[in-house]
Structure formats: structure tokens, C-alpha cells
Design a protein around this motif. Sequence first.
Motif, mmCIF file in Angstrom:
data_model
loop_
_atom_site.group_PDB
_atom_site.id
_atom_site.type_symbol
_atom_site.label_atom_id
_atom_site.label_comp_id
_atom_site.label_asym_id
_atom_site.label_seq_id
_atom_site.Cartn_x
_atom_site.Cartn_y
_atom_site.Cartn_z
ATOM 1 N N GLN A 177 -11.634 -90.438 26.280
ATOM 2 C CA GLN A 177 -12.896 -89.889 25.787
ATOM 3 C C GLN A 177 -13.056 -90.137 24.291
ATOM 4 O O GLN A 177 -12.093 -90.109 23.532
ATOM 5 C CB GLN A 177 -12.936 -88.380 26.051
ATOM 6 C CG GLN A 177 -14.288 -87.731 25.740
ATOM 7 C CD GLN A 177 -14.305 -86.256 26.123
ATOM 8 O OE1 GLN A 177 -14.195 -85.394 25.266
ATOM 9 N NE2 GLN A 177 -14.451 -85.964 27.422
ATOM 10 N N SER A 179 -15.315 -88.304 21.485
ATOM 11 C CA SER A 179 -16.126 -87.109 21.303
ATOM 12 C C SER A 179 -15.752 -86.434 19.984
ATOM 13 O O SER A 179 -14.942 -86.959 19.217
ATOM 14 C CB SER A 179 -15.897 -86.129 22.463
ATOM 15 O OG SER A 179 -14.573 -85.625 22.429
ATOM 16 N N PHE A 215 -19.415 -82.402 22.325
ATOM 17 C CA PHE A 215 -20.346 -83.494 22.026
ATOM 18 C C PHE A 215 -19.771 -84.850 22.420
ATOM 19 O O PHE A 215 -19.578 -85.735 21.579
ATOM 20 C CB PHE A 215 -20.722 -83.485 20.542
ATOM 21 C CG PHE A 215 -21.375 -82.216 20.094
ATOM 22 C CD1 PHE A 215 -22.713 -81.972 20.352
ATOM 23 C CD2 PHE A 215 -20.636 -81.246 19.417
ATOM 24 C CE1 PHE A 215 -23.313 -80.795 19.946
ATOM 25 C CE2 PHE A 215 -21.233 -80.068 19.011
ATOM 26 C CZ PHE A 215 -22.579 -79.833 19.283
ATOM 27 N N PRO A 216 -19.499 -85.049 23.717
ATOM 28 C CA PRO A 216 -18.910 -86.322 24.164
ATOM 29 C C PRO A 216 -19.873 -87.494 23.994
ATOM 30 O O PRO A 216 -21.097 -87.329 24.035
ATOM 31 C CB PRO A 216 -18.604 -86.063 25.640
ATOM 32 C CG PRO A 216 -19.565 -84.989 26.043
ATOM 33 C CD PRO A 216 -19.727 -84.120 24.830
ATOM 34 N N HIS A 217 -19.284 -88.672 23.820
ATOM 35 C CA HIS A 217 -20.065 -89.896 23.625
ATOM 36 C C HIS A 217 -20.832 -90.257 24.892
ATOM 37 O O HIS A 217 -21.919 -90.843 24.832
ATOM 38 C CB HIS A 217 -19.127 -91.042 23.227
ATOM 39 C CG HIS A 217 -19.823 -92.293 22.808
ATOM 40 N ND1 HIS A 217 -20.625 -92.360 21.690
ATOM 41 C CD2 HIS A 217 -19.845 -93.527 23.367
ATOM 42 C CE1 HIS A 217 -21.107 -93.591 21.571
ATOM 43 N NE2 HIS A 217 -20.651 -94.318 22.569
ATOM 44 N N THR A 218 -20.285 -89.908 26.054
ATOM 45 C CA THR A 218 -20.962 -90.151 27.326
ATOM 46 C C THR A 218 -21.486 -88.831 27.876
ATOM 47 O O THR A 218 -20.746 -87.846 27.946
ATOM 48 C CB THR A 218 -20.009 -90.783 28.354
ATOM 49 O OG1 THR A 218 -18.877 -89.932 28.529
ATOM 50 C CG2 THR A 218 -19.543 -92.137 27.886
ATOM 51 N N LEU A 219 -22.746 -88.799 28.285
ATOM 52 C CA LEU A 219 -23.370 -87.565 28.751
ATOM 53 C C LEU A 219 -22.836 -87.102 30.096
ATOM 54 O O LEU A 219 -23.111 -85.981 30.523
ATOM 55 C CB LEU A 219 -24.888 -87.758 28.818
ATOM 56 C CG LEU A 219 -25.576 -88.060 27.481
ATOM 57 C CD1 LEU A 219 -27.071 -88.251 27.705
ATOM 58 C CD2 LEU A 219 -25.322 -86.950 26.474
ATOM 59 N N SER A 220 -22.076 -87.945 30.788
ATOM 60 C CA SER A 220 -21.520 -87.559 32.085
ATOM 61 C C SER A 220 -20.297 -86.658 31.956
ATOM 62 O O SER A 220 -19.843 -86.074 32.942
ATOM 63 C CB SER A 220 -21.145 -88.807 32.885
ATOM 64 O OG SER A 220 -20.187 -89.576 32.177
ATOM 65 N N SER A 221 -19.744 -86.531 30.747
ATOM 66 C CA SER A 221 -18.584 -85.661 30.542
ATOM 67 C C SER A 221 -19.010 -84.200 30.654
ATOM 68 O O SER A 221 -19.979 -83.788 30.013
ATOM 69 C CB SER A 221 -17.962 -85.910 29.165
ATOM 70 O OG SER A 221 -17.439 -87.218 29.087
ATOM 71 N N ARG A 222 -18.293 -83.432 31.454
ATOM 72 C CA ARG A 222 -18.640 -82.043 31.713
ATOM 73 C C ARG A 222 -17.385 -81.169 31.688
ATOM 74 O O ARG A 222 -16.265 -81.671 31.855
ATOM 75 C CB ARG A 222 -19.322 -81.912 33.093
ATOM 76 C CG ARG A 222 -20.722 -82.521 33.141
ATOM 77 C CD ARG A 222 -21.693 -81.710 32.286
ATOM 78 N NE ARG A 222 -23.054 -82.252 32.340
ATOM 79 C CZ ARG A 222 -23.568 -83.086 31.472
ATOM 80 N NH1 ARG A 222 -22.808 -83.521 30.475
ATOM 81 N NH2 ARG A 222 -24.809 -83.503 31.565
#
Length: 295
Positions: A177, A179, A215-222
Motif C-alpha cells: 500500500q 498511503s 488516505f490510501p492511494h487506491t480508493l479500493s482500500s478499506r
Amino acid sequence: MPSKSIQFQKVGIMGKPRSQEAAETIKILHDHLVEEGCDIWLQDSLPESLHSKHTQPTSRKEMGKLVDLVVVVGGDGSMLNAGRYLVQHEVPLVGINRGHLGFLTDVRPTEVRERISEVLRGQYNQENRFILHTEVYRNQERIGRSDAVNELVLYPGEIARMLEFELFIDNQFVYSQRSDGLIVSTPTGSTAYALSGGGPIISPKIDAMVLVPMFPHTLSSRPIVIDANSHIEIAISSNNQHYPMVSCDGQVNIGLAPGDIIGIKKHPLPLKILHPESHDYYEVLRTKLGWGQKL
């Protein structure tokens, strides 16, 4: 002579050293414990005016070896601090709120005499909450360790810096990740920083941890909820050009370097928190978070 009905004879007092409000409540608590015939140990960093012929000064580090119960006067931060020192001694804590939110310190200052008398006589509900233990390794050598009651936070250490790391759970690769960091939270901490980061509220009765990307770089991170007995490893990428940090409860900080490994697991001993019998976890949530009341 002390009352035979008292369950806790040796009582320690910890609190905010520079808080006038806490000092006022500590004085009331002190006088009440004297009336009850308790032996009293007082955190040595508290103001000299709070010490008396009835108290014995001791450090936070030594407190747990000497007492049967610790009363913490302050906010949740004071409880977090006390918890990290006392968990290894398995000494129960009760909190008197002289802070802001008061998720952990649930005795009101106006109820000190009544509620503390109840606790001393065994009228309480005990809650065992697990805390986190973390160790940091560099070139296979441990360079730091700490405990955390609320959460462990990995962050860049510098503003506007993206952090690269890899996450492993029970030796299984989860993801790499980029972020602003990662929050690893206990159920106790799920109403704190992790909640602000978008994580779920976890009941303290559930044996689980939550991992919240920042605030991850990819919006799919949850956020992910995992078993509390899992072992977590975070590998700091050697591609990082700066030196990140890991923070425990926002109070203990360990400096990191590219290539470092952070190991996180459940502490083997529980943190024992005593609540008045009238304590209602969901009432606390309604009050602190402004939820709708019963119609």
C-alpha cells in the motif's frame, strides 16, 4: 479500623499532574479514601500539595506492584497512560472523568464518594479489554517496543509524504500500500482515532482488531476487521526516502527507517477496567457521539 467489607485495601491514585480540575477531584478522593481506612499510594509526579501524611509517593512504573486498585483521575489519555504501565501487574483501574470525552473514565466528579464506595465494596462490573504489544526490528535486531490500549499508528513522520509498506497477517501477504499510513486498533480504540479514519465501532466484548488505511492511494482500500489473536507484520518499503514513525496511543513514538519490520500482536494479559454497576456502554455511545435518544 478499616471496614471488613472493603474489597480493596491498598489503593493507588494516578492523574493529570498539571490539571487544576483533576487536583480538586484527587483531594476529594484522597479524603474519602482516608475516611474508608484505605492505604493510599499517590503518583509522585502529582503536585506536592496533594501529598499528605496518609499517602505514600510512588512512580507510575512501581505503582502496580504495591496496590490492589488504581483510581485514575483525568481524561481518557490518563487512562491510556495508566493502562500501559499497569497491565503487566493485572491491577484493576477505575476512571474519574476530568477530561473531555470520557469513554474510559466514566465516574462523574460529582459522584466520587458514592461510586468509589461501591467499587471498594465489590459493587462494580469488571471489563477485561485486550491491548496491543508491538516490537520494531531493524536487521533482525529489536530496536523498540511498546504497548497500546487504543491503537498503533504508522505514519510518514513528515507532512505531505506518501508511505509505502507491505502488510502480512499470520504470515500471509495481504497487500502492498501507498498511503498516509495505517491504524491498527483494539475495540477500545475503535471509538478514537480509528473512528475518525472511517473505521467501524467494535463492541469491547468482541475479540477483534481493526486495520484502517489512512488516505490510501487506491480508493479500493478499506478497513479490515480481523481476529484479535492474529499476528500482524508491517514491512516498511526500502523505496521510502524518508523516515516514518509508529505511535502507540499517541503517547509513545518509535522512529523507523526503510526496511524496518513492525510486529503487532495481542498482549498476553488483559487490562482490567472497573465500571459502576449502572454503567451502560451504549448510553456512553449515545451521549458521546450525539446519537438519537429513545423516543
